[in-house]
Design a protein around this motif. Structure first.
Motif, short mmCIF file in Angstrom:
data_model
loop_
_atom_site.label_atom_id
_atom_site.label_comp_id
_atom_site.label_asym_id
_atom_site.label_seq_id
_atom_site.Cartn_x
_atom_site.Cartn_y
_atom_site.Cartn_z
N VAL A 1 -3.32 6.79 0.72
CA VAL A 1 -3.44 5.46 0.31
C VAL A 1 -4.24 4.20 -0.24
O VAL A 1 -4.22 3.42 0.03
CB VAL A 1 -1.57 5.54 0.70
N ASP A 2 -4.94 4.89 1.60
CA ASP A 2 -6.32 3.49 1.68
C ASP A 2 -6.97 3.61 0.60
O ASP A 2 -7.81 2.09 0.44
CB ASP A 2 -6.61 3.47 2.92
N LEU A 3 -7.79 4.46 0.46
CA LEU A 3 -9.24 5.02 -0.74
C LEU A 3 -8.29 4.03 -1.99
O LEU A 3 -8.70 3.64 -2.24
CB LEU A 3 -9.12 5.88 -1.02
N ALA A 4 -6.56 4.33 -2.69
CA ALA A 4 -6.68 3.76 -3.69
C ALA A 4 -6.52 2.35 -4.02
O ALA A 4 -6.87 1.57 -4.44
CB ALA A 4 -5.31 4.43 -3.85
N ARG A 5 -5.81 1.23 -2.49
CA ARG A 5 -6.61 0.53 -1.84
C ARG A 5 -7.73 0.19 -2.19
O ARG A 5 -7.93 -1.57 -3.25
CB ARG A 5 -5.25 0.11 -1.33
N LYS A 6 -8.59 0.51 -1.48
CA LYS A 6 -10.19 -0.08 -1.64
C LYS A 6 -10.61 0.02 -2.87
O LYS A 6 -11.29 -0.92 -2.92
CB LYS A 6 -10.75 1.04 -0.47
N ASN A 7 -10.46 0.93 -4.09
CA ASN A 7 -10.96 1.35 -5.28
C ASN A 7 -10.25 0.94 -6.18
O ASN A 7 -10.74 0.83 -7.13
CB ASN A 7 -11.54 2.76 -5.29
N ASN A 8 -8.82 -0.23 -5.96
CA ASN A 8 -8.50 -0.96 -6.52
C ASN A 8 -8.32 0.23 -8.22
O ASN A 8 -8.37 -0.35 -9.45
CB ASN A 8 -8.95 -2.24 -8.03
N VAL A 9 -7.35 1.77 -7.44
CA VAL A 9 -6.89 1.93 -8.77
C VAL A 9 -5.08 2.72 -8.28
O VAL A 9 -4.61 2.30 -6.72
CB VAL A 9 -7.84 3.85 -9.00
N ARG A 10 -4.93 3.39 -9.26
CA ARG A 10 -3.74 3.80 -8.58
C ARG A 10 -2.80 5.26 -8.36
O ARG A 10 -3.58 5.79 -8.02
CB ARG A 10 -2.67 3.47 -9.61
N ILE A 11 -1.92 4.99 -7.16
CA ILE A 11 -1.34 6.67 -7.19
C ILE A 11 -0.15 7.03 -6.58
O ILE A 11 0.79 5.97 -6.90
CB ILE A 11 -2.51 6.58 -5.28
N GLY A 12 0.69 7.58 -6.81
CA GLY A 12 1.58 8.41 -7.58
C GLY A 12 1.48 9.75 -7.22
O GLY A 12 0.85 10.52 -7.00
N GLY A 13 3.24 9.48 -6.90
CA GLY A 13 3.58 11.80 -6.59
C GLY A 13 5.24 12.51 -7.32
O GLY A 13 5.57 11.36 -7.18
N ALA A 14 4.85 13.01 -7.77
CA ALA A 14 6.29 13.12 -7.86
C ALA A 14 7.13 13.82 -6.09
O ALA A 14 6.75 13.42 -5.77
CB ALA A 14 6.29 14.91 -8.63
N PRO A 15 8.30 13.67 -6.65
CA PRO A 15 8.81 13.53 -8.41
C PRO A 15 9.59 12.20 -8.59
O PRO A 15 9.99 11.18 -7.67
CB PRO A 15 10.29 14.67 -7.76
N ASP A 16 9.69 12.36 -9.74
CA ASP A 16 10.35 11.19 -10.25
C ASP A 16 11.79 11.42 -10.84
O ASP A 16 12.19 10.57 -11.82
CB ASP A 16 9.14 10.86 -11.61
N THR A 17 12.32 12.39 -10.64
CA THR A 17 13.71 12.22 -10.65
C THR A 17 14.90 11.57 -10.57
O THR A 17 15.96 11.70 -11.38
CB THR A 17 14.20 13.87 -10.85
N PHE A 18 14.61 11.07 -9.39
CA PHE A 18 15.25 9.45 -9.32
C PHE A 18 15.28 8.56 -10.33
O PHE A 18 15.90 8.39 -10.36
CB PHE A 18 15.26 9.17 -7.76
N LEU A 19 14.39 8.34 -10.52
CA LEU A 19 14.82 7.33 -12.02
C LEU A 19 15.53 8.06 -13.09
O LEU A 19 15.71 6.92 -13.87
CB LEU A 19 13.67 7.24 -12.94
N GLY A 20 16.16 9.51 -12.72
CA GLY A 20 16.93 9.49 -14.44
C GLY A 20 18.32 8.92 -13.70
O GLY A 20 18.52 8.55 -13.34
N GLY A 21 19.14 9.06 -15.53
CA GLY A 21 20.35 8.09 -15.67
C GLY A 21 21.29 9.02 -14.08
O GLY A 21 22.52 7.96 -13.85
#
Length: 285
Positions: free
Chosen positions: A108-128
């Motif tokens: 997370v710290d490196l993503a902020r430093k380099n101004n890039v995005r970080i994400g991860g599974a799962p995304d199923t909580f976005l389901g209906g």
């Protein structure tokens, strides 16, 4: 808007669904795949029409690639994710984000430093299903959340997975493998967790593979395979979660939320939908 160029690292079993579904998202263009064993990358590239199969280092050095999808084994998630972030690429890790909290924070710290995005599974909580539950809770249909339960119990992967050993090594086990589905759903529905406690055990120190192509081989288990936890949420609700590879059968619900005005049965977060059931005093819906 031009599609974002994507590279996939890790061409094992799970990669097939990413290569299959990827073209349905017009904002993504999977242009390369890589694996520690380059022949596996070439095989998947040929099967799914991916333009480039290469080594991991070659993929990281490719200036065209903006996002890396990290499908390696859990123990390698942090190392590969950090390499992608260091190369100035955004990264999406399969679950878990990393094996240790410290590595997750470093990412997370490196993503902020380099101004890039970080994400991860799962995304199923976005389901209906789970989003419907979230709205019902926000609308006060079951009142204030008092408690929650979550259960994921089965008997492991050695009866069906072609290469199940890593599920029983550091980074594997039921909590790291399947727990993210249920923990993510619970925190989305109820909120942040302030305190965690739990107990674990290893019931079967060795597992015999009954699936092909490694049928008959023995796995030495090096992680807990039954994990029981208590989650103290910041809003005062108390959660109980059990994940296990040691249970032959059970009749427990996947997730239930217990509120001051009623109870809610939540769809299994290891899928994208399912029925939502609410029971209130003197009323079944």
């Amino acid at each position: 808007m031009s599609p974002v160029k994507v590279g996939v690292v890790g061409c094992g079993t799970i990669s097939s669904i990413y290569f299959q579904i990827g073209p349905e998202f017009k904002v993504l263009d999977i242009v390369a795949c890589a694996d520690l064993f380059v022949d596996k990358a070439r095989e998947q590239a040929k099967k799914f029409g991916i333009p480039k199969a290469c080594t991991v280092d070659e993929l990281m050095a490719d200036p065209e690639i903006q996002i890396v999808i990290n499908l390696t084994i859990p123990a390698a998630h942090a190392e590969v994710g950090m390499a992608a972030l260091a190369a100035g690429k955004s990264v999406y890790n399969e679950k878990p984000l990393s094996v240790t909290r410290e590595d997750g924070k470093r990412m997370v710290d490196l993503a902020r430093k380099n101004n890039v995005r970080i994400g991860g599974a799962p995304d199923t909580f976005l389901g209906g299903g789970i989003q419907t539950c979230r709205k019902l809770i926000d609308d006060g249909v079951v009142g204030a959340p008092i408690a929650a339960t979550a259960f994921m119990m089965g008997h492991g992967h050695e009866s069906w997975h072609p290469d199940p050993d890593f599920y029983y090594q550091p980074g594997g086990g039921p909590m790291f493998d399947m727990g993210p589905y249920y923990l993510t759903a619970l925190t989305n529905l109820i909120g942040p967790v302030s305190r965690v406690s739990g107990s674990t055990r290893v019931t079967f120190p060795e597992r015999k593979i009954t699936s092909e192509p490694k049928k008959g081989e023995t796995i030495t288990v090096n992680v807990p395979t039954h994990v029981a936890g208590i989650l103290d949420f910041q809003n005062g609700a108390i959660g109980t979660i059990i994940t296990s590879f040691d249970v032959w059968a059970h009749a427990c619900p996947r997730i239930e939320i217990y509120g001051s005005e009623g109870s809610m049965s939540v769809p299994d977060p290891n899928s994208f939908g399912g029925p939502v059931k609410i029971r209130k005093p003197g009323d079944d819906v």
